[in-house]
Design a protein around this motif. Sequence first.
Motif, PDB file in Angstrom:
ATOM      1  N   GLU A 111      -9.932   0.844  -6.297  1.00 47.93           N
ATOM      2  CA  GLU A 111     -10.784   0.271  -5.458  1.00 47.93           C
ATOM      3  C   GLU A 111     -11.115   1.158  -4.203  1.00 47.93           C
ATOM      4  O   GLU A 111     -12.160   1.322  -3.824  1.00 47.93           O
ATOM      5  CB  GLU A 111     -10.193  -0.910  -4.616  1.00 47.93           C
ATOM      6  CG  GLU A 111     -10.301  -2.372  -5.827  1.00 47.93           C
ATOM      7  CD  GLU A 111      -9.423  -3.538  -5.082  1.00 47.93           C
ATOM      8  OE1 GLU A 111      -8.973  -3.587  -4.111  1.00 47.93           O
ATOM      9  OE2 GLU A 111      -9.146  -4.432  -6.012  1.00 47.93           O
ATOM     10  N   LYS A 112     -10.283   1.894  -3.849  1.00 51.46           N
ATOM     11  CA  LYS A 112     -10.655   3.225  -2.886  1.00 51.46           C
ATOM     12  C   LYS A 112     -11.188   4.040  -3.312  1.00 51.46           C
ATOM     13  O   LYS A 112     -12.140   4.538  -2.820  1.00 51.46           O
ATOM     14  CB  LYS A 112      -9.218   3.583  -2.265  1.00 51.46           C
ATOM     15  CG  LYS A 112      -8.467   2.920  -1.178  1.00 51.46           C
ATOM     16  CD  LYS A 112      -7.236   3.810  -0.703  1.00 51.46           C
ATOM     17  CE  LYS A 112      -6.440   2.908   0.355  1.00 51.46           C
ATOM     18  NZ  LYS A 112      -5.382   3.609   0.724  1.00 51.46           N
ATOM     19  N   ILE A 143      -7.965  10.381  -0.846  1.00 55.57           N
ATOM     20  CA  ILE A 143      -7.561   8.934  -1.327  1.00 55.57           C
ATOM     21  C   ILE A 143      -7.069   8.990  -2.860  1.00 55.57           C
ATOM     22  O   ILE A 143      -7.177   8.104  -3.691  1.00 55.57           O
ATOM     23  CB  ILE A 143      -8.667   7.884  -1.211  1.00 55.57           C
ATOM     24  CG1 ILE A 143     -10.113   8.401  -1.990  1.00 55.57           C
ATOM     25  CG2 ILE A 143      -8.948   7.699   0.264  1.00 55.57           C
ATOM     26  CD1 ILE A 143     -11.027   7.471  -1.942  1.00 55.57           C
ATOM     27  N   ALA A 189      -5.484  -0.952  -5.914  1.00 48.00           N
ATOM     28  CA  ALA A 189      -5.540  -0.583  -4.802  1.00 48.00           C
ATOM     29  C   ALA A 189      -6.355   0.957  -4.593  1.00 48.00           C
ATOM     30  O   ALA A 189      -7.402   1.134  -4.056  1.00 48.00           O
ATOM     31  CB  ALA A 189      -4.727  -0.783  -3.765  1.00 48.00           C
ATOM     32  N   GLU A 190      -5.740   1.792  -5.378  1.00 51.89           N
ATOM     33  CA  GLU A 190      -6.098   3.068  -5.555  1.00 51.89           C
ATOM     34  C   GLU A 190      -7.408   3.165  -6.126  1.00 51.89           C
ATOM     35  O   GLU A 190      -8.422   4.038  -5.750  1.00 51.89           O
ATOM     36  CB  GLU A 190      -4.953   4.027  -6.280  1.00 51.89           C
ATOM     37  CG  GLU A 190      -3.984   4.246  -5.328  1.00 51.89           C
ATOM     38  CD  GLU A 190      -2.756   4.811  -6.294  1.00 51.89           C
ATOM     39  OE1 GLU A 190      -1.733   5.361  -5.777  1.00 51.89           O
ATOM     40  OE2 GLU A 190      -2.926   4.747  -7.637  1.00 51.89           O
ATOM     41  N   GLY A 236     -14.791   2.893  -3.852  1.00 51.17           N
ATOM     42  CA  GLY A 236     -15.432   2.964  -2.318  1.00 51.17           C
ATOM     43  C   GLY A 236     -15.677   4.218  -2.088  1.00 51.17           C
ATOM     44  O   GLY A 236     -16.640   4.643  -1.231  1.00 51.17           O
ATOM     45  N   GLY A 237     -15.104   5.323  -2.652  1.00 53.71           N
ATOM     46  CA  GLY A 237     -15.248   6.701  -2.200  1.00 53.71           C
ATOM     47  C   GLY A 237     -16.414   7.526  -3.060  1.00 53.71           C
ATOM     48  O   GLY A 237     -16.479   8.649  -3.099  1.00 53.71           O
ATOM     49  N   GLN A 259       0.819  -1.151   0.081  1.00 56.76           N
ATOM     50  CA  GLN A 259      -0.080  -0.063  -0.087  1.00 56.76           C
ATOM     51  C   GLN A 259       0.984   1.314   0.164  1.00 56.76           C
ATOM     52  O   GLN A 259       1.880   1.256   0.651  1.00 56.76           O
ATOM     53  CB  GLN A 259      -0.872   0.262   1.301  1.00 56.76           C
ATOM     54  CG  GLN A 259      -1.785  -1.074   1.373  1.00 56.76           C
ATOM     55  CD  GLN A 259      -3.123  -0.925   0.190  1.00 56.76           C
ATOM     56  OE1 GLN A 259      -2.947  -0.807  -1.084  1.00 56.76           O
ATOM     57  NE2 GLN A 259      -4.261  -0.378   0.650  1.00 56.76           N
TER      58      GLN A 259
END
Length: 182
Positions: A42-43, A91, A39-40, A46-47, A3
Amino acid sequence: MSQLIRLEQIVPSKVCFSCDVCCRFLEQDSFLAPIFTQAEMEKAIGGGVEAHLFRPTADGKSAQIKLIPHGDMYICPCFNTDTGECTIYPIRPLDCQIYPFALMYSEDRTQVVLGVDMICPYGEAEIQTEAFQHYIGYLVNYLESDSVVETLAENWQLIGPYQDTVLIVCTLEKLTSAILKN
């Protein structure tokens, strides 16, 4: 893949909010549109960023945001034109966090270099200051750390093509070595 941490920002927010350079593009398919690691992405989803706004990149690991029309140009869909702010700022991807710095290949594509985009008014005005030079060292140490080199080598689309508006400040030796191995 590790991460990535959130980096300190060199450009003061009030300067960014008064500028009209970032997050705006002349072409809808601009190679400068932000690239997100898995990962970014997915964040971001999610945001609240819609998944269809991402398109896979050639490295098979990352995705580039699809730019949307706004007047006679295109903008990042995470950019609020009313406030000049990023809707996912806490994020946002590394690609955005490092700006006005850019990761790119040298003109002959033999090295990965770090440069300052001289189109950024803050970068152009502050590049010679002690604080800016100190930040360059901070950023190089971060980008050359083992975990970040590993992440960038996997997500090699984050390394852009050479741009003549970007002033090279250093060669990233560990990252160059890792990229050349791939």
